[in-house]
Scaffold this motif. Structure first.
Motif, PDB file in Angstrom:
ATOM      1  N   ASN A  16       0.813  -1.291  -0.056  1.00  0.00           N
ATOM      2  CA  ASN A  16       0.086   0.007  -0.214  1.00  0.00           C
ATOM      3  C   ASN A  16       0.676   1.290  -0.002  1.00  0.00           C
ATOM      4  N   LEU A  17       2.262   1.119  -0.632  1.00  0.00           N
ATOM      5  CA  LEU A  17       2.888   2.475  -0.448  1.00  0.00           C
ATOM      6  C   LEU A  17       2.774   2.739  -1.889  1.00  0.00           C
ATOM      7  N   ASP A  18       2.806   4.141  -2.049  1.00  0.00           N
ATOM      8  CA  ASP A  18       2.536   4.900  -3.316  1.00  0.00           C
ATOM      9  C   ASP A  18       3.622   5.068  -4.245  1.00  0.00           C
ATOM     10  N   THR A  19       4.188   4.255  -4.569  1.00  0.00           N
ATOM     11  CA  THR A  19       5.516   4.337  -5.300  1.00  0.00           C
ATOM     12  C   THR A  19       5.044   4.057  -6.841  1.00  0.00           C
ATOM     13  N   ARG A  20       4.080   4.245  -7.426  1.00  0.00           N
ATOM     14  CA  ARG A  20       3.747   3.879  -8.962  1.00  0.00           C
ATOM     15  C   ARG A  20       4.306   5.184  -9.711  1.00  0.00           C
ATOM     16  N   TYR A  21       4.906   4.867 -10.864  1.00  0.00           N
ATOM     17  CA  TYR A  21       5.364   5.882 -11.697  1.00  0.00           C
ATOM     18  C   TYR A  21       4.085   6.914 -12.191  1.00  0.00           C
ATOM     19  N   GLN A  22       3.095   6.431 -11.963  1.00  0.00           N
ATOM     20  CA  GLN A  22       1.780   7.626 -12.202  1.00  0.00           C
ATOM     21  C   GLN A  22       1.441   8.317 -11.137  1.00  0.00           C
ATOM     22  N   SER A  23       2.080   7.966  -9.954  1.00  0.00           N
ATOM     23  CA  SER A  23       1.880   8.894  -8.932  1.00  0.00           C
ATOM     24  C   SER A  23       3.238   9.773  -8.750  1.00  0.00           C
ATOM     25  N   PHE A  24       4.203   9.297  -9.312  1.00  0.00           N
ATOM     26  CA  PHE A  24       5.372  10.083  -9.474  1.00  0.00           C
ATOM     27  C   PHE A  24       5.100  11.314 -10.546  1.00  0.00           C
ATOM     28  N   ALA A  25       4.451  10.918 -11.571  1.00  0.00           N
ATOM     29  CA  ALA A  25       3.904  11.876 -12.455  1.00  0.00           C
ATOM     30  C   ALA A  25       2.994  12.839 -11.966  1.00  0.00           C
ATOM     31  N   LYS A  26       2.244  12.673 -11.018  1.00  0.00           N
ATOM     32  CA  LYS A  26       1.467  13.655 -10.515  1.00  0.00           C
ATOM     33  C   LYS A  26       2.180  14.411  -9.691  1.00  0.00           C
ATOM     34  N   TYR A  27       3.060  14.135  -8.679  1.00  0.00           N
ATOM     35  CA  TYR A  27       3.951  14.693  -7.909  1.00  0.00           C
ATOM     36  C   TYR A  27       4.827  15.761  -8.616  1.00  0.00           C
ATOM     37  N   LEU A  28       5.463  15.135  -9.844  1.00  0.00           N
ATOM     38  CA  LEU A  28       6.301  15.880 -10.755  1.00  0.00           C
ATOM     39  C   LEU A  28       5.365  17.285 -11.302  1.00  0.00           C
ATOM     40  N   ALA A  29       4.103  16.933 -11.655  1.00  0.00           N
ATOM     41  CA  ALA A  29       3.293  18.101 -12.159  1.00  0.00           C
ATOM     42  C   ALA A  29       3.145  19.078 -11.038  1.00  0.00           C
ATOM     43  N   GLU A  30       2.850  18.660  -9.719  1.00  0.00           N
ATOM     44  CA  GLU A  30       2.701  19.544  -9.000  1.00  0.00           C
ATOM     45  C   GLU A  30       4.050  20.381  -8.326  1.00  0.00           C
TER      46      GLU A  30
END
Length: 324
Positions: A16-30
């Motif tokens: 349940n750790l949020d390490t997906r590349y999709q989550s990184f994309a959202k982090y990078l966008a912000e």
């Protein structure tokens, strides 16, 4: 050691750790819109901030590292072509010869050094308190861990001593950023061949062709092009070199009896490591390979058999099967 664990990102996701590349994309966008916009503009990656994203568009980020080999460098050059030196203009300065090239250098820095720094920051924000109490799995004693992740899940959740973990691509830390992240395509494939004269051209015709090519050469554009093409070397994950640097580890697994691959996609970019593991252990070693979904199960079996691992020695599982 008796058991070797090979840990991939699916292991962290299972916990349940949020390490997906999709989550990184959202982090990078912000947090770094400039780098994010470059990724969306010049790579085959979807805009994760767009509404009504399709499953296919979402899945593009699953192959993020492979996508790093697909930079549209022609697009980068074209979109910055206004920086070409124009010696005939009234405001031309000698420094203008290098402006186009310098802009390519800056873009490469954003797509390599800065991108990895941002990814390191993303990993450092992983919240280990998100791991459910009932998610823990049973780990075999007398084991070592080849970790493709950058997190400290093994230490924080399972209390695995650091000395039993080999971070093949290094670990995220707050004080230094030495993560290895990149594509696996040989940079030599992106070298542009020198233009050769058409077959049969000689005499005056050859002289005319060579003169024409000389006239077409433009220093500013040429150096900018050479610069952007150097990206493929800078962004290259050199698995052969990494294996050489970890030769002691691969030598140490010779007596392993069992290998458990948990949450690893066994994608092309990391396939060379699995070849090295296979070549370092006995043919009798039993491989337990976790999968997520029927398609991945089928692909894993095909890949391992192509590596020369006997099907009888391949046991396919799901990580949840190992729950305590």
């Amino acid at each position: 050691m008796k058991t070797l664990y090979v840990i991939g990102n699916g292991f962290d996701i299972y916990h349940n750790l949020d390490t997906r590349y999709q989550s990184f994309a959202k982090y990078l966008a912000e947090n770094n819109g400039e780098v994010y916009d470059l990724l969306i503009e010049y790579y085959p990656l979807s805009d994760m901030t767009a509404p009504n994203l399709t499953d296919k568009e979402y899945a593009l980020w699953s192959r993020f590292e492979q996508a790093l080999a697909d930079l549209d460098y022609e697009g980068v050059l074209n979109d910055n072509s206004d920086l070409v030196a124009r010696p005939g203009s009234d405001d031309f300065r000698d420094s203008d010869w290098h402006t186009y090239q310098i802009e390519m250098q800056l873009i490469i820095e954003k797509l390599t050094t800065q991108l990895i720094k941002d990814f390191n920051s993303f990993i450092l924000k992983v919240d280990y308190d998100r791991v459910p109490n009932d998610a823990k799995i049973s780990l075999e004693p007398d084991s070592h861990f080849l970790n493709f992740n950058y997190t400290e899940t093994l230490q924080n959740i399972y209390g695995v001593p650091e000395e039993l973990i080999t971070y093949i691509h290094n670990k995220s830390t707050a004080d230094h950023c030495h993560l290895i992240l990149g594509h696996g395509t040989d940079p030599s494939e992106f070298i542009e061949k020198k233009k050769e004269p058409p077959p049969g051209l000689n005499g005056d015709a050859l002289d005319e062709w060579q003169e024409h090519m000389g006239e077409d050469f433009e220093y500013s554009s040429s150096t900018a092009r050479q610069e952007i093409l150097s990206y493929y070397t800078t962004a290259f994950k050199n698995t052969a070199e990494i294996i050489r640097n970890n030769a002691a580890f691969f030598k140490s697994i010779a007596e392993v009896k069992e290998i458990r691959v948990l949450g690893h996609s066994i994608s092309d970019v990391d396939l060379r490591y699995f070849e090295e593991i296979k070549n370092s252990v006995s043919e009798e070693v039993v491989w337990h390979i976790s999968y997520y979904g029927a398609l991945e199960k089928e692909m894993h079996l095909k890949t391992l058999k192509e590596l020369g691992i006997h099907e009888n020695n391949i046991h396919q599982i799901q990580i949840a099967d190992l729950k305590i």
